[in-house]
Design a protein around this motif. Structure first.
Motif, short mmCIF file in Angstrom:
data_model
loop_
_atom_site.label_atom_id
_atom_site.label_comp_id
_atom_site.label_asym_id
_atom_site.label_seq_id
_atom_site.Cartn_x
_atom_site.Cartn_y
_atom_site.Cartn_z
N ASN A 118 0.83 -1.20 0.00
CA ASN A 118 0.00 0.00 0.00
C ASN A 118 0.87 1.26 0.00
O ASN A 118 1.86 1.34 0.72
N GLN A 119 0.48 2.22 -0.81
CA GLN A 119 1.25 3.44 -1.00
C GLN A 119 0.69 4.61 -0.19
O GLN A 119 -0.50 4.62 0.16
N PRO A 120 1.53 5.61 0.11
CA PRO A 120 1.04 6.78 0.84
C PRO A 120 -0.01 7.54 0.03
O PRO A 120 -0.11 7.41 -1.19
N ASP A 121 -0.81 8.32 0.74
CA ASP A 121 -1.80 9.20 0.10
C ASP A 121 -2.81 8.42 -0.73
O ASP A 121 -3.36 8.95 -1.73
N ASN A 122 -3.05 7.15 -0.37
CA ASN A 122 -4.05 6.32 -1.04
C ASN A 122 -3.79 6.13 -2.53
O ASN A 122 -4.71 5.87 -3.31
N ARG A 123 -2.52 6.27 -2.93
CA ARG A 123 -2.19 5.95 -4.31
C ARG A 123 -2.39 4.47 -4.55
O ARG A 123 -2.18 3.66 -3.66
N PRO A 124 -2.79 4.07 -5.76
CA PRO A 124 -3.04 2.65 -6.01
C PRO A 124 -1.75 1.83 -5.96
O PRO A 124 -0.66 2.34 -6.22
N ASN A 125 -1.90 0.57 -5.59
CA ASN A 125 -0.77 -0.36 -5.63
C ASN A 125 -0.32 -0.48 -7.09
O ASN A 125 -1.13 -0.65 -7.99
N LYS A 126 0.98 -0.39 -7.31
CA LYS A 126 1.50 -0.41 -8.67
C LYS A 126 1.84 -1.83 -9.11
O LYS A 126 2.45 -2.59 -8.36
#
Length: 210
Positions: A118-126
């Motif tokens: 999981n990425q910061p600021d609710n960015r999608p998983n890449k």
């Protein structure tokens, strides 16, 4: 007082660094485990020249060579596995909690990929994905969900090297929908934004395949 604060801050950084560095199998304190009690057979395994049975719902098979199968690996922090695929066979999304995996294709064409945590600021998983052919190598970082799919019309196989004598496997679908006792339908319906009846259906499928 400031000097003590800096000193303890330094110790904290060192402790965290060492914790990360030794998050996988510890470095052994001798050549190998119990050198006076083992024999050459403890360091030997065979059968990786033979295909695994891919006659199953996913069309894949994994033949592990870890410490459980090859006692000589005990304390050495490595293992390998043979992965066989029927045409369009899949090794479902899974993770290894204790190992990074180096995946080498020996026959066939295999689509592989992993997703980040999981990425910061609710960015999608890449997603990092690639189609591999014979001789190609791909790395799956420790603890990240990954998959392998044979995209060819013929069988395929690969060898994986793992940075643990006991890498462990968590298959995502089995763990979430096939656990015993089952996870609450209310939990899964809300977590995956699914109708409760869909969750029940998925649980029945994964429990039946366990």
């Amino acid at each position: 007082m400031a000097a003590y604060t800096r000193f303890f801050a330094y110790l904290t950084v060192v402790f965290v660094a060492f914790s990360v560095a030794y998050a996988t199998d510890p470095t052994q304190l001798q050549d190998f485990c119990n050198p006076m009690a083992v024999t050459a057979d403890d360091f030997f395994a065979n059968g990786l020249d033979k295909s695994g049975d891919t006659n199953n719902r996913l069309g894949s098979a994994v033949t592990p060579v870890a410490a459980a199968q090859l006692p000589g690996l005990n304390t050495l922090g490595i293992s390998i596995a043979r992965l066989d695929f029927a045409p369009y066979g899949l090794i479902a999304p899974h993770l290894h909690p204790r190992a990074t995996e180096v995946f080498t294709v020996l026959e066939g064409t295999i689509y592989v990929g992993f997703v980040t945590s999981n990425q910061p600021d609710n960015r999608p998983n890449k997603l990092f994905a690639k189609v591999l052919k014979k001789g190609d190598v791909f790395v799956f970082p420790q603890g990240l969900i990954h998959f392998q799919l044979n995209v060819g019309k013929t069988p395929a196989f690969a060898i994986s090297a793992l940075s643990s004598q006991n890498p462990g496997v968590v298959t995502v679908g089995n763990a979430v929908f096939g656990s015993q006792p089952p996870i609450s339908i209310d939990v899964l319906a809300k977590a995956f934004q699914l109708d409760a009846n869909v969750v029940k259906l998925l649980q029945s499928k994964f429990c039946a395949s366990a």
